[in-house]
Scaffold this active site. Structure first.
Site, PDB file in Angstrom:
ATOM      1  CB  THR A 155      -0.891   0.059   1.259  1.00 36.98           C
ATOM      2  OG1 THR A 155      -0.048   0.169   2.388  1.00 36.98           O
ATOM      3  CG2 THR A 155      -1.755  -1.165   1.398  1.00 36.98           C
ATOM      4  CE  LYS A 195     -15.523  13.517  17.670  1.00 35.97           C
ATOM      5  NZ  LYS A 195     -14.850  12.966  18.810  1.00 35.97           N
ATOM      6  CD  GLU A 238      -5.012  -2.809   2.377  1.00 37.48           C
ATOM      7  OE1 GLU A 238      -5.492  -2.273   1.357  1.00 37.48           O
ATOM      8  OE2 GLU A 238      -4.397  -2.164   3.246  1.00 37.48           O
ATOM      9  CD1 TRP A 288     -19.298  11.191  13.090  1.00 37.29           C
ATOM     10  CD2 TRP A 288     -17.197  11.869  12.679  1.00 37.29           C
ATOM     11  NE1 TRP A 288     -18.476  10.596  14.013  1.00 37.29           N
ATOM     12  CE2 TRP A 288     -17.188  10.994  13.789  1.00 37.29           C
ATOM     13  CE3 TRP A 288     -15.993  12.431  12.243  1.00 37.29           C
ATOM     14  CZ2 TRP A 288     -16.016  10.663  14.462  1.00 37.29           C
ATOM     15  CZ3 TRP A 288     -14.830  12.095  12.913  1.00 37.29           C
ATOM     16  CH2 TRP A 288     -14.843  11.228  14.010  1.00 37.29           C
TER      17      TRP A 288
HETATM   18  P1  ADP Z   1      -3.500   3.512  -0.998  1.00 38.49           P
HETATM   19  O1  ADP Z   1      -4.028   4.707  -1.752  1.00 38.49           O
HETATM   20  O2  ADP Z   1      -3.400   3.694   0.472  1.00 38.49           O
HETATM   21  O3  ADP Z   1      -2.369   2.807  -1.650  1.00 38.49           O
HETATM   22  P2  ADP Z   1      -5.484   1.961  -2.173  1.00 38.49           P
HETATM   23  O4  ADP Z   1      -5.035   2.386  -3.498  1.00 38.49           O
HETATM   24  O5  ADP Z   1      -5.673   0.544  -1.887  1.00 38.49           O
HETATM   25  O6  ADP Z   1      -4.568   2.432  -1.068  1.00 38.49           O
HETATM   26  O7  ADP Z   1      -6.734   2.824  -1.837  1.00 38.49           O
HETATM   27  C1  ADP Z   1      -7.824   2.358  -1.127  1.00 38.49           C
HETATM   28  C2  ADP Z   1      -8.659   3.500  -0.626  1.00 38.49           C
HETATM   29  O8  ADP Z   1      -8.985   4.406  -1.683  1.00 38.49           O
HETATM   30  C3  ADP Z   1      -9.977   3.060  -0.082  1.00 38.49           C
HETATM   31  O9  ADP Z   1      -9.861   2.595   1.242  1.00 38.49           O
HETATM   32  C4  ADP Z   1     -10.806   4.336  -0.180  1.00 38.49           C
HETATM   33  O10 ADP Z   1     -10.570   5.202   0.911  1.00 38.49           O
HETATM   34  C5  ADP Z   1     -10.269   4.976  -1.424  1.00 38.49           C
HETATM   35  N1  ADP Z   1     -11.159   4.705  -2.560  1.00 38.49           N
HETATM   36  C6  ADP Z   1     -10.994   3.799  -3.535  1.00 38.49           C
HETATM   37  N2  ADP Z   1     -11.995   3.870  -4.432  1.00 38.49           N
HETATM   38  C7  ADP Z   1     -12.834   4.845  -4.006  1.00 38.49           C
HETATM   39  C8  ADP Z   1     -14.069   5.397  -4.485  1.00 38.49           C
HETATM   40  N3  ADP Z   1     -14.639   4.995  -5.609  1.00 38.49           N
HETATM   41  N4  ADP Z   1     -14.644   6.378  -3.758  1.00 38.49           N
HETATM   42  C9  ADP Z   1     -14.088   6.823  -2.606  1.00 38.49           C
HETATM   43  N5  ADP Z   1     -12.922   6.350  -2.116  1.00 38.49           N
HETATM   44  C10 ADP Z   1     -12.305   5.378  -2.806  1.00 38.49           C
END
Ligand code: ADP
Length: 544
Positions: A184, A439, A328, A444
């Site tokens: 990640t 918050k 994940e 929220w």
């Molecule tokens: P990182 O950016 O930490 O590497 P990921 O690419 O796995 O991790 O991103 C996952 C996160 O991206 C999700 O937990 C969510 O917060 C956000 N996300 C992914 N798709 C969407 C979506 N369509 N709308 C809102 N948030 C999204």
């Protein structure tokens, strides 16, 4: 009673052998770092994959060993996916936009044995070289004629393949053995590794293919804008050959003009990527007065797609599928294809549904729970932390017991860190990442909601809402806006006007700041962390 069925382990290499034999029309078209366009069929890719597996074996790669890649979307990267999977090794895709420190952390954490890289990254490898694991083999993904000058001992990809047989005796592997490793982006703390299995990867390809048939069908031409170093290009290098769709690989050029050109010349009908990429393509469509003529569907995810962005593409006859997922989850969790029961909705109502994050794909269960861990109803109103489970969800992080312990609830569900509601008919609505929620006075405020509304203003090109500490209310929202025209930006009052139609007065941002560009994370999302740092110490208008 025991069933009487054969039990053949699921293997990733069988996807490519199937495509090679059964989808003769499928091809991989790649914009190469060398500057030209390269084409190969799945049958040719399968033969070269066998040659590559022999070559990797020759470099000492054994079952379970990690082979790292620093590469754009292209056929050699694709061959590396399948050669490592086929021989039982693990392909560790590295995001080149990570900091040098994070990159070195994951290369060493993964104990990569070989590092294969596109020519773009030669300077980067040279800069990292002193800190790479001892004995690591470095392979430049090019031919002899394009080998770079370097003081490092670099191997040449095409030389390695040459003279090896075009077939390989692919071993029968345990379907739970590891096949891919993706970290990640680690916006907080060190990156954490998701280690996918043969089984989870094949199942994910199947689940995604049945969920998004408008993109994934025999004969379609898909452009994965989402990089192969970002959660395996959302699984497209597996799903496309599985169904006989062609992959149009954009290489390093992901700007609107390059994408528009490639989509037009290669008659791309589906493309997948994050919202920022589609904003670039939108500007290009406006400048040229035409969309790429065959483009019929786009999948947008990775962060929330604004309703207004979806409306733009729908207005150009491009079906927009808004998906949600995470590293994940392999990564797709939900998809935004509307059910046929919604065919009669008005265009506006359909857009409202498409702005949500869609419904779960087969194989992924969703639940939302409150702070005590109690499940909340799927009624579209209750908001809680989103949890998931399924065959394509990690069961822990790679060599990281601490992070693993923290990531699952008492019933074994993975805690996503997202805050969401789920409607009775299964539509997911992501309110925010828990750490981005604002918050205020014990209540929220969803930053995603406010951003969505502001994006509908014609003077707003992009925006982000962040929390600023407040002595009385705890936190208050401010909105950071990239104006379409810096000479003629919107006013805070303009944005309030739009937002007041939908939210209570206390939820409106207290201030607006203009910015030239929003900072992005390594995966192309707006970096709220960087923004919060930038506005650290910001004094709100009424906070004295
Ligand atoms: P990182 O950016 O930490 O590497 P990921 O690419 O796995 O991790 O991103 C996952 C996160 O991206 C999700 O937990 C969510 O917060 C956000 N996300 C992914 N798709 C969407 C979506 N369509 N709308 C809102 N948030 C999204």
């Amino acid at each position: 009673m025991q069933a009487m069925m054969m039990n053949m382990p699921l293997r990733v290499i069988d996807i490519l052998s199937h495509a090679a034999a059964n989808h003769p029309g499928g091809e991989i078209v790649s914009v190469r770092c060398e500057g030209d366009i390269h084409r190969e069929t799945y049958a040719q890719a399968f033969e070269r994959t066998a040659q590559l597996a022999h070559a990797l074996k020759g470099l000492g790669v054994d079952e379970g060993d990690r082979v790292a890649t620093l590469a754009w979307n292209g056929y050699r990267h694709f061959e590396l996916y399948y050669a490592t999977a086929g021989m039982g090794a693990v392909c560790h895709t590295i995001n080149p936009r990570l900091s040098a420190e994070q990159m070195l952390y994951i290369i060493n954490h993964a104990s990569d044995k070989v590092l294969c890289f596109d020519l773009t990254f030669v300077p980067l490898i040279e800069a990292l070289s002193d800190h790479l694991p001892d004995g690591m083999k470095l392979v430049a993904m090019t031919d002899r004629a394009h080998m770079p000058e370097s003081a490092l001992d670099l191997l040449c990809y095409e030389d390695l393949l040459a003279d090896h047989p075009q077939s390989y005796d692919w071993p029968i592997l345990d379907e739970d053995s590891a096949v891919g490793l993706c970290y990640t982006s680690g916006t907080t703390g060190n990156p954490k590794g998701a280690l996918y299995s043969q089984r989870s990867t094949v199942l994910h390809a199947l689940f995604v293919t049945v969920s998004v048939p408008r993109s994934l069908h025999e004969g379609s031409r898909i452009l994965p804008v989402v990089p192969m170093f970002h959660v395996n290009s959302w699984g497209l290098p597996y799903a496309a050959p599985l169904i006989g769709a062609s992959l149009i690989m954009p290489g390093a050029k992901l700007d609107g003009a390059s994408l528009h050109d490639l989509m037009q010349t290669e008659q791309v009908n589906a493309a997948w990527g994050v919202p920022t990429v589609w904003m670039g393509l939108r500007a290009e469509i406006d400048a040229r007065g035409a969309k790429p003529s065959a483009l019929d569907q786009m999948v947008v995810g990775g962060s929330a797609a604004a309703r207004e962005l979806i409306a733009y593409f729908e207005g150009h006859d491009v079906d927009v599928c808004h998906a949600w997922g995470m590293t994940e989850l392999s990564p797709v969790g939900t998809h935004g294809q509307l059910p046929s029961t919604m065919n009669d909705l008005s265009d506006d109502e359909k857009l409202d549904m498409k702005a949500l994050q869609g419904r779960r794909i087969f194989g992924v269960d969703l639940k939302i729970s409150d702070e005590e861990g109690a499940s909340l109803p799927h009624d579209g109103k209750a908001i809680g932390e989103l949890h998931v489970r399924g065959n394509t969800v990690i069961s822990g992080y790679f060599n990281n017991p601490e992070a693993s312990d923290a990531a699952f609830d008492a019933e074994g569900w993975f805690a996503t860190g997202d805050v969401a509601s789920i409607s009775a008919d299964g539509f997911l609505s992501i309110q925010d990442r828990a750490k981005d929620l604002i918050k205020s006075g014990g209540e929220w405020i969803s930053s995603i909601d406010l951003e969505n509304m502001a994006m509908a203003h014609p003077k707003v090109a992009n925006c982000a809402v962040i929390a600023i500490p407040h002595p009385k209310w705890d936190e208050r929202p401010i909105i950071v806006v990239v104006p379409n025209d810096p000479q003629d930006p919107p006013s805070l009052g303009d944005l309030h006007g739009l937002m007041s139609e939908h939210v209570a007065k206390w939820q409106l941002p207290d201030a607006m700041e203009l910015i030239e560009d929003l900072p992005l994370t390594a995966t192309g999302k707006v970096s709220k962390l960087t923004l919060r740092q930038k506005f650290d110490g910001y004094v709100l208008p009424d906070a004295h």
